[in-house]
Design a protein around this motif. Sequence first.
Motif, PDB file in Angstrom:
ATOM      1  N   VAL A 138     109.179 -31.780   5.597  1.00  0.00           N
ATOM      2  CA  VAL A 138     110.542 -32.255   4.942  1.00  0.00           C
ATOM      3  C   VAL A 138     109.549 -33.244   3.986  1.00  0.00           C
ATOM      4  CG1 VAL A 138     112.358 -33.569   5.108  1.00  0.00           C
ATOM      5  CG2 VAL A 138     111.931 -31.326   6.557  1.00  0.00           C
ATOM      6  N   LEU A 139     109.235 -34.070   5.310  1.00  0.00           N
ATOM      7  CA  LEU A 139     108.477 -35.280   3.375  1.00  0.00           C
ATOM      8  C   LEU A 139     108.182 -35.314   3.127  1.00  0.00           C
ATOM      9  CD1 LEU A 139     108.592 -37.747   6.901  1.00  0.00           C
ATOM     10  CD2 LEU A 139     110.487 -37.881   5.039  1.00  0.00           C
ATOM     11  N   GLU A 140     107.113 -34.450   2.328  1.00  0.00           N
ATOM     12  CA  GLU A 140     105.892 -33.533   1.869  1.00  0.00           C
ATOM     13  C   GLU A 140     106.667 -32.767   0.657  1.00  0.00           C
ATOM     14  OE1 GLU A 140     103.052 -32.250   3.506  1.00  0.00           O
ATOM     15  OE2 GLU A 140     102.510 -33.386   4.787  1.00  0.00           O
ATOM     16  N   SER A 141     108.160 -32.939   1.083  1.00  0.00           N
ATOM     17  CA  SER A 141     108.491 -31.614  -0.581  1.00  0.00           C
ATOM     18  C   SER A 141     108.664 -32.338  -1.039  1.00  0.00           C
ATOM     19  CB  SER A 141     109.735 -31.436  -0.023  1.00  0.00           C
ATOM     20  OG  SER A 141     111.142 -31.488   0.661  1.00  0.00           O
ATOM     21  N   PRO A 142     109.312 -31.920  -2.548  1.00  0.00           N
ATOM     22  CA  PRO A 142     108.906 -32.689  -3.414  1.00  0.00           C
ATOM     23  C   PRO A 142     110.432 -33.932  -3.906  1.00  0.00           C
ATOM     24  CG  PRO A 142     108.923 -30.481  -4.416  1.00  0.00           C
ATOM     25  CD  PRO A 142     109.319 -30.575  -3.062  1.00  0.00           C
ATOM     26  N   MET A 143     110.219 -35.112  -4.280  1.00  0.00           N
ATOM     27  CA  MET A 143     111.260 -35.632  -4.811  1.00  0.00           C
ATOM     28  C   MET A 143     112.264 -35.126  -5.588  1.00  0.00           C
ATOM     29  SD  MET A 143     112.155 -38.659  -3.057  1.00  0.00           S
ATOM     30  CE  MET A 143     110.835 -39.897  -2.266  1.00  0.00           C
TER      31      MET A 143
END
Lengths: 395, 144
Positions: free
Chosen positions: A192-197
Amino acid sequence: MAKEVAILGVGMHPWGKWGKNFVEYGIKACNDALDDAGLEWNDIEVVAGAETVRNGYAGYVAGATFAEALGWSGARVSTSYAACASGAQAINNARAMILADMADVILVVGADTTPKGFLAPNAGERWADPDWLRFRLMGCTNPTYFALYARRRMDLYGATEEDFAAVKVKNAKHGMANPYARYHKEFTLEQVLESPMVADPLRLFEICATSDGAAAVVICSMEYARKHNVDPVKIRAVSTITPTYPQTTIDMPYFSTDSAAAVEEPALSFKDSIAQAAYEEAGLGPEDMSLAEVYDLSSALELDWYENIGLCPKGDAEKLLRDGATQIGGRIPVNPSGGLASFGEAVPAQALAQVCELTWQLRGQAGDRQVEGATAGITANVGLFGHGSSVICSV
Amino acid sequence: MTEKNVAPSIEGWFTTGDTPHLIGTQCKTCQTYFFPKQDLFCKNPACRSTEFDEVELSRTGKIWSYTEHYYRPPEPYISGDDFEPYTIAAVELDKEKMVILGQVANGVAHADLTTGLAMEIVVETLYEEEDTERTVWKWKPVTD
């Protein structure tokens, strides 16, 4: 306290991007709800439709569209539009007819077929429409508002990006056990934290998608349920309230809040007051709830709802999440269905889908996502332009 | 190269010059403020006034929250080929006790913002037409 009505049957079409006409999804949900109720279409006295605004005229007259599709039977129809709260409005209108002795048994249905990407305003040059102007003058999308609420939790209450991601991880896990969910995929915090901002601090996997889907609910009078020898799940409250002036939390699609300079702000925020009205109507409180289905348009927004529906004091939502209280097996599971994180939003069907989930949970029919011993539950949601939506059901 | 005309992207919502203001209205009866301008009927449920004064709202306030956008928003937002992330802030005006949204001024980093930071109104370009620069209000940290 309001008089009770009974839920006799529920049905859904799986959420997804199926590319079909919304009526096809809706008919499947209607037939499942009728089968679940042990009724035939001809037994239905009223069809209460939740409108879709993206499917032309047939969507605007959803009640009649489904009555015609199931075969004209002379049933009365109504159609409700309250954006994301349309399903709750349709249920409330149906409930009012039953409580007014105008009908005994009503089919409530909502279905949608959605386009890809960000929800955009209607086309054309519309300088008097705040929903159009916010895009033109500021590039202010729906995730803008979700992100503002999320950042405020971080700055005020010490929420972290990991907390927001943990909500997604929890709901994705819940959704694995729901055959109607669109996504059946577990996530790790890292994924989740690596998905694009998208809109800082919210990432792609934390913002709800738009989906096709349909949900239907057959509701009836308590007398009608008894005649059919059913001990039904009961609707104890439907809160469809609007804000109280001045509304001091910035909300879609507006440029500003109301001013509290001349009129003092109300004791409860709008979202707090939605659930409060439902609890008062039901004669129940947060401590009586076994589960909650709330509108996680973003992962962070679910944390706001914990507080809005009274599961914990302001600022304590992160602790509730970190303690595991809101996962299945915890003290008060939230979004055991998988929530919008697992469904994506099918606007006119979504508030009805929340009620379908409460019904299955309260009957003990929720399979691997069952909340053990569930006796009462609450749904919560807000529709664009000030539409509160909260339904309380109990065994 | 000739200079482009400079004109607001929307008429009557803000003043320009060195100390720009947002333009709102204030109810003559109950004194409530409105932005965007409300001039037909008062939204205070206890007030039926239909008379309003046009007022310049406070040009400073404190951040309520903020966000940075990494994707090009859909139309009717107008963005060129070279889309850059942009920041939006919600700023609370002390006197008017209301929160107003706006983009954050060019060159201000998202990381430099925090809830409670003092901000002021500036007017900057929103998008460019062939012969006109269209402006809008933006929020910028107050510098002493």
